[in-house]
Write a protein that holds these residues in place. Sequence first.
Motif, PDB file in Angstrom:
ATOM      1  N   PHE A  49      -6.635  -1.895  -3.969  1.00  0.00           N
ATOM      2  CA  PHE A  49      -5.335  -2.273  -3.425  1.00  0.00           C
ATOM      3  C   PHE A  49      -5.024  -1.482  -2.157  1.00  0.00           C
ATOM      4  O   PHE A  49      -5.429  -0.324  -2.014  1.00  0.00           O
ATOM      5  N   PHE A  50      -4.262  -2.126  -1.258  1.00  0.00           N
ATOM      6  CA  PHE A  50      -3.947  -1.514   0.029  1.00  0.00           C
ATOM      7  C   PHE A  50      -2.465  -1.731   0.358  1.00  0.00           C
ATOM      8  O   PHE A  50      -1.858  -2.722  -0.061  1.00  0.00           O
ATOM      9  N   PRO A  57      -5.257   2.870   1.452  1.00  0.00           N
ATOM     10  CA  PRO A  57      -5.572   2.599   0.035  1.00  0.00           C
ATOM     11  C   PRO A  57      -4.425   3.032  -0.881  1.00  0.00           C
ATOM     12  O   PRO A  57      -3.746   4.028  -0.619  1.00  0.00           O
ATOM     13  N   LEU A  58      -4.229   2.269  -1.935  1.00  0.00           N
ATOM     14  CA  LEU A  58      -3.187   2.571  -2.914  1.00  0.00           C
ATOM     15  C   LEU A  58      -3.797   2.794  -4.287  1.00  0.00           C
ATOM     16  O   LEU A  58      -4.841   2.246  -4.617  1.00  0.00           O
ATOM     17  N   LEU A  59      -3.116   3.606  -5.089  1.00  0.00           N
ATOM     18  CA  LEU A  59      -3.478   3.811  -6.480  1.00  0.00           C
ATOM     19  C   LEU A  59      -2.559   2.955  -7.347  1.00  0.00           C
ATOM     20  O   LEU A  59      -1.358   2.886  -7.095  1.00  0.00           O
ATOM     21  N   LEU A  60      -3.106   2.315  -8.365  1.00  0.00           N
ATOM     22  CA  LEU A  60      -2.291   1.590  -9.334  1.00  0.00           C
ATOM     23  C   LEU A  60      -2.072   2.525 -10.516  1.00  0.00           C
ATOM     24  O   LEU A  60      -3.004   2.839 -11.260  1.00  0.00           O
ATOM     25  N   PHE A  70       2.472   1.196  -7.574  1.00  0.00           N
ATOM     26  CA  PHE A  70       1.454   1.646  -6.626  1.00  0.00           C
ATOM     27  C   PHE A  70       1.934   2.918  -5.934  1.00  0.00           C
ATOM     28  O   PHE A  70       3.135   3.131  -5.757  1.00  0.00           O
ATOM     29  N   ALA A  71       0.983   3.727  -5.536  1.00  0.00           N
ATOM     30  CA  ALA A  71       1.304   4.924  -4.750  1.00  0.00           C
ATOM     31  C   ALA A  71       0.177   5.163  -3.761  1.00  0.00           C
ATOM     32  O   ALA A  71      -0.997   4.860  -4.040  1.00  0.00           O
TER      33      ALA A  71
END
Length: 382
Positions: A49-50, A57-60, A70-71
């Motif tokens: 994810f972005f 880039p994102l963390l779920l 997301f972060a």
Amino acid sequence: MPKSLSFHKLEERRVITILVAKTRQQELFYLTGKHARAELKEIRLREKFFCPSCKAPLLLKIGEINIPHFAHQTRSDCDHFSEPESSLHLQGKLLLYQFFQRLDLKVELESYIPQIRQRADLLVNGQFAIEFQCSTIPVPLLKQRSEGYRKLNIRAIWIKGLKAPCREEIGMLHLKTHEVEMRRSTEQVSFLLLFYPPSNRFYYHSNLFYVSTNRWVGKTKSIGTNKQVFPFAVPKALTKEEFNVVLGIFRNARQQYIRSQLYFDNRIKSLYCRLCYELRLDMTNLPAWFGIPILGAECLKQPAVLWQLQAVAGWEKGISVDMLIASGKLVLSNPARATQATVLVSDYLALYLISKDHSSKDFKLLDIAYDNYCKSLRKLRK
């Protein structure tokens, strides 16, 4: 953290958490409660994810307590205008998103608007930016965000997030500066719209009368999302009986203010005491028409009893309202509000002259003050 650290530095050190991301296929992926936690964990294994704004880039994140979100993988200054997310904020945005969907409205969650580099919590029909605000926000930033939307002909609607339900009554309210700025004005009344996610309920602080600094008297009423409409329902004007409650609260506030002035070590330094002396009034027992609630009095910084005494003292000396305001004796909350203050003081003096010719009994004052309140509302409708 050093006190000297600037607002912008604080912004740069945040971790932004969001509910919308882009996939590798450039498709938007929404965390709106449609997927179960177990399903999200499987998706996380096969998808990347972005951030829709900065492309990073994102963390779920899928915890057992907080709402999945997301972060950014690293601390980011992405979307300069976003506030740090809390669980309350995330939950509130999701519930508001579902509310608009139930009304069959076109709603976008966390819609990024590149022209102004702002991300609206929700964008409804492309015309309304819903800002669900759970934390304190500097007033200049709040105005900047609203102005950004205005330039694109988008109407900003601010909703304050509540951590606890409100008591539904007419009473004293403590409003912060940014909360006052979040008020909406309509053809009927001005009000502050609030939302309490745990019970999925909207609250209204309406018919707001300025008392002093952060103190206001107003009516608090709630409505569930199942009965709410859009554009949002507008509160009704006060009945005469309700206005009488406001009058009683102002009477108590006036007495508290008077007691504080009587305990001055040197009464000569007390403007209240000097005005009572000039007007030959018993400072412990003022006539009822001093210190009454009037809509729009927030244009003056002083308590009602003080500015109303000054207005009458100026009138007795033959000083025009314009001159009285220009002299600085009536302290404006903002120099740009001089015209509003002139109308306010002129209206009060007209009310004072009517009151003076009647008995000071409460029922007479109620009739006159309530009539003035209704006239003020009619002016707002024009």
